[in-house]
Design an enzyme around this catalytic site. Structure first.
Site, PDB file in Angstrom:
ATOM      1  N   ARG A   1      11.591  -2.677  10.829  1.00 23.32           N
ATOM      2  CA  ARG A   1      10.493  -2.240  11.822  1.00 23.32           C
ATOM      3  C   ARG A   1      10.299  -3.400  12.885  1.00 23.32           C
ATOM      4  O   ARG A   1      10.236  -4.500  12.522  1.00 23.32           O
ATOM      5  CB  ARG A   1       9.383  -1.933  11.108  1.00 23.32           C
ATOM      6  CG  ARG A   1       8.997  -0.447  10.699  1.00 23.32           C
ATOM      7  CD  ARG A   1       7.855  -0.544   9.829  1.00 23.32           C
ATOM      8  NE  ARG A   1       6.691  -1.241  10.291  1.00 23.32           N
ATOM      9  CZ  ARG A   1       5.464  -0.868   9.556  1.00 23.32           C
ATOM     10  NH1 ARG A   1       5.351  -0.195   8.464  1.00 23.32           N
ATOM     11  NH2 ARG A   1       4.361  -1.321   9.833  1.00 23.32           N
TER      12      ARG A   1
ATOM     13  N   ARG B   1      -9.124   0.878   8.932  1.00 23.56           N
ATOM     14  CA  ARG B   1      -8.770  -0.560   8.927  1.00 23.56           C
ATOM     15  C   ARG B   1      -9.776  -1.501   9.735  1.00 23.56           C
ATOM     16  O   ARG B   1      -9.526  -2.549  10.051  1.00 23.56           O
ATOM     17  CB  ARG B   1      -7.594  -0.319   9.853  1.00 23.56           C
ATOM     18  CG  ARG B   1      -6.228  -0.969   9.040  1.00 23.56           C
ATOM     19  CD  ARG B   1      -5.141  -0.748  10.260  1.00 23.56           C
ATOM     20  NE  ARG B   1      -3.923  -1.296   9.872  1.00 23.56           N
ATOM     21  CZ  ARG B   1      -2.901  -0.887   9.060  1.00 23.56           C
ATOM     22  NH1 ARG B   1      -2.924   0.262   8.728  1.00 23.56           N
ATOM     23  NH2 ARG B   1      -1.830  -1.535   8.967  1.00 23.56           N
TER      24      ARG B   1
ATOM     25  N   ARG C   1      -0.322  -9.738  12.988  1.00 15.96           N
ATOM     26  CA  ARG C   1      -0.858  -8.548  12.170  1.00 15.96           C
ATOM     27  C   ARG C   1      -1.876  -9.081  10.926  1.00 15.96           C
ATOM     28  O   ARG C   1      -2.779  -8.667  10.757  1.00 15.96           O
ATOM     29  CB  ARG C   1       0.267  -7.704  11.583  1.00 15.96           C
ATOM     30  CG  ARG C   1       0.978  -6.823  12.532  1.00 15.96           C
ATOM     31  CD  ARG C   1       2.144  -6.240  11.926  1.00 15.96           C
ATOM     32  NE  ARG C   1       2.000  -5.533  11.033  1.00 15.96           N
ATOM     33  CZ  ARG C   1       3.219  -5.352  10.118  1.00 15.96           C
ATOM     34  NH1 ARG C   1       4.384  -5.682  10.336  1.00 15.96           N
ATOM     35  NH2 ARG C   1       3.141  -4.344   9.084  1.00 15.96           N
TER      36      ARG C   1
ATOM     37  N   ARG D   1      11.473  -5.892   4.334  1.00 17.55           N
ATOM     38  CA  ARG D   1      11.210  -4.501   4.299  1.00 17.55           C
ATOM     39  C   ARG D   1      12.070  -3.701   5.255  1.00 17.55           C
ATOM     40  O   ARG D   1      12.366  -4.116   6.388  1.00 17.55           O
ATOM     41  CB  ARG D   1       9.855  -4.199   4.813  1.00 17.55           C
ATOM     42  CG  ARG D   1       9.382  -2.874   4.868  1.00 17.55           C
ATOM     43  CD  ARG D   1       7.898  -2.708   4.641  1.00 17.55           C
ATOM     44  NE  ARG D   1       7.221  -2.940   5.930  1.00 17.55           N
ATOM     45  CZ  ARG D   1       5.774  -2.747   6.085  1.00 17.55           C
ATOM     46  NH1 ARG D   1       5.180  -2.421   5.066  1.00 17.55           N
ATOM     47  NH2 ARG D   1       5.241  -3.079   7.163  1.00 17.55           N
TER      48      ARG D   1
ATOM     49  N   LYS E   1       0.944  -1.340   0.043  1.00 19.47           N
ATOM     50  CA  LYS E   1      -0.214   0.040   0.089  1.00 19.47           C
ATOM     51  C   LYS E   1       0.769   1.186   0.149  1.00 19.47           C
ATOM     52  O   LYS E   1       0.488   2.116  -0.607  1.00 19.47           O
ATOM     53  CB  LYS E   1      -0.856   0.126   1.147  1.00 19.47           C
ATOM     54  CG  LYS E   1      -1.804  -0.873   1.209  1.00 19.47           C
ATOM     55  CD  LYS E   1      -2.810  -0.928   2.432  1.00 19.47           C
ATOM     56  CE  LYS E   1      -2.098  -0.719   4.000  1.00 19.47           C
ATOM     57  NZ  LYS E   1      -1.691  -2.140   4.457  1.00 19.47           N
TER      58      LYS E   1
HETATM   59  P1  ADP Z   1       1.389  -2.369   7.631  1.00 17.32           P
HETATM   60  O1  ADP Z   1       0.065  -1.889   6.584  1.00 17.32           O
HETATM   61  O2  ADP Z   1       2.550  -2.480   6.948  1.00 17.32           O
HETATM   62  O3  ADP Z   1       0.897  -3.159   8.640  1.00 17.32           O
HETATM   63  P2  ADP Z   1       1.007   0.575   8.735  1.00 17.32           P
HETATM   64  O4  ADP Z   1       2.248   1.435   8.935  1.00 17.32           O
HETATM   65  O5  ADP Z   1      -0.300   0.818   7.892  1.00 17.32           O
HETATM   66  O6  ADP Z   1       1.877  -1.085   8.360  1.00 17.32           O
HETATM   67  O7  ADP Z   1       0.608   0.291  10.261  1.00 17.32           O
HETATM   68  C1  ADP Z   1       1.516  -0.222  11.170  1.00 17.32           C
HETATM   69  C2  ADP Z   1       0.749  -0.322  12.427  1.00 17.32           C
HETATM   70  O8  ADP Z   1       0.161   1.139  12.703  1.00 17.32           O
HETATM   71  C3  ADP Z   1      -0.528  -1.072  12.515  1.00 17.32           C
HETATM   72  O9  ADP Z   1      -0.135  -2.549  12.707  1.00 17.32           O
HETATM   73  C4  ADP Z   1      -1.162  -0.648  13.560  1.00 17.32           C
HETATM   74  O10 ADP Z   1      -0.781  -1.160  14.852  1.00 17.32           O
HETATM   75  C5  ADP Z   1      -1.231   0.926  13.579  1.00 17.32           C
HETATM   76  N1  ADP Z   1      -2.207   1.602  12.650  1.00 17.32           N
HETATM   77  C6  ADP Z   1      -1.997   1.977  11.401  1.00 17.32           C
HETATM   78  N2  ADP Z   1      -2.978   2.684  10.695  1.00 17.32           N
HETATM   79  C7  ADP Z   1      -4.081   2.197  11.671  1.00 17.32           C
HETATM   80  C8  ADP Z   1      -5.464   2.267  11.739  1.00 17.32           C
HETATM   81  N3  ADP Z   1      -6.114   2.967  10.810  1.00 17.32           N
HETATM   82  N4  ADP Z   1      -6.213   1.657  12.857  1.00 17.32           N
HETATM   83  C9  ADP Z   1      -5.521   1.020  13.741  1.00 17.32           C
HETATM   84  N5  ADP Z   1      -4.212   0.846  13.862  1.00 17.32           N
HETATM   85  C10 ADP Z   1      -3.570   1.419  12.789  1.00 17.32           C
END
Ligand code: ADP
Ligand code: ZN
Length: 210
Positions: A156, A88, A167, A123, A13
């Site tokens: 990360r 999400r 996740r 990554r 994404k």
């Molecule tokens: P990825 O899509 O690779 O999991 P992100 O950088 O989008 O990575 O998100 C990393 C973490 O940040 C998620 O696992 C969650 O804990 C938190 N997070 C990000 N966006 C949201 C969201 N919209 N709602 C809840 N938690 C979020």
């Protein structure tokens, strides 16, 4: 154009958000990046979010909804935006609807679970500016060094294998229902994630511009 990118962690994404951002000149908004920035700056928000993120859990809806509300009020969102990693959960999508935010298209990038673990283990992100790399698919010019700012690229914490499993579980349980949610609105387009990033980008741009 107001866009949402959906997809499992590691589906790409963030990379595609950047491609669309450059093509359409609208900002890409990553709630994950905003949260990581808060952690780096050791704000109260960051400290709270960290416990969830390190365990592969979602940060509570109320927190991320407030973050997004504030971000969307900034001037650069006037001509459109790309949401990467928000919504999400169904309550987050409902909150967007309640804010009267018009969504033009939702692109769902699909990648099989088996491929996700390999993708995430390669990554790397820049500690300093958050730019994202991949040891195989998108290496930085010098290993360990960010092309954009010269910062150090690191793995990360939540990209470690155990956390990745959690996740993915959370994704299927809480985020995947959004595919149904947006199919019903008629805005959803599915893009199959390809081996080559450039091939996925071509499909994504087609989905956005169609
Ligand atoms: P990825 O899509 O690779 O999991 P992100 O950088 O989008 O990575 O998100 C990393 C973490 O940040 C998620 O696992 C969650 O804990 C938190 N997070 C990000 N966006 C949201 C969201 N919209 N709602 C809840 N938690 C979020
Ligand atoms: Zn950098």
């Amino acid at each position: 154009m107001n866009l949402i990118l959906l997809g499992a962690p590691g589906a790409g994404k963030g990379t595609q958000a950047e491609v669309i951002c450059n093509a359409l000149h609208i900002p890409a908004i990553s709630t994950g990046n905003i949260l990581r920035e808060a952690i780096k700056n050791q704000t109260a928000l960051g400290m709270e979010a960290k416990t969830y993120m390190d365990g592969g859990k979602l940060v509570p809806d109320e927190i991320v909804i407030n973050i997004l509300k504030e971000r969307l009020q900034q001037d650069d969102c006037k001509n459109g935006f790309i949401l990467d990693g928000f919504p999400r959960t169904v309550p987050q999508a409902e909150a967007l609807d309640k804010m009267n935010v018009r969504i033009d298209r939702v692109v769902d990038i699909e990648v099989a679970d088996e491929k996700i673990a390999a993708r995430l283990s390669g990554r790397r992100v820049c500690e300093n500016c958050g730019a994202s790399y991949h040891t195989l698919y998108k290496p930085s010019k010098t290993e360990g060094v960010c092309d954009a700012c010269g910062g150090k690229t690191v793995q990360r914490k939540d990209d470690h294998p155990d956390t990745v499993k959690e996740r993915l579980r959370v994704y299927h349980e809480q985020t995947e229902p959004l595919i149904d949610y947006y199919t019903k609105t008629g805005k959803l387009v599915v893009v199959e994630g390809q081996e080559e990033v450039a091939d996925t980008s071509a499909l994504t741009l087609k989905a956005v511009e169609a």
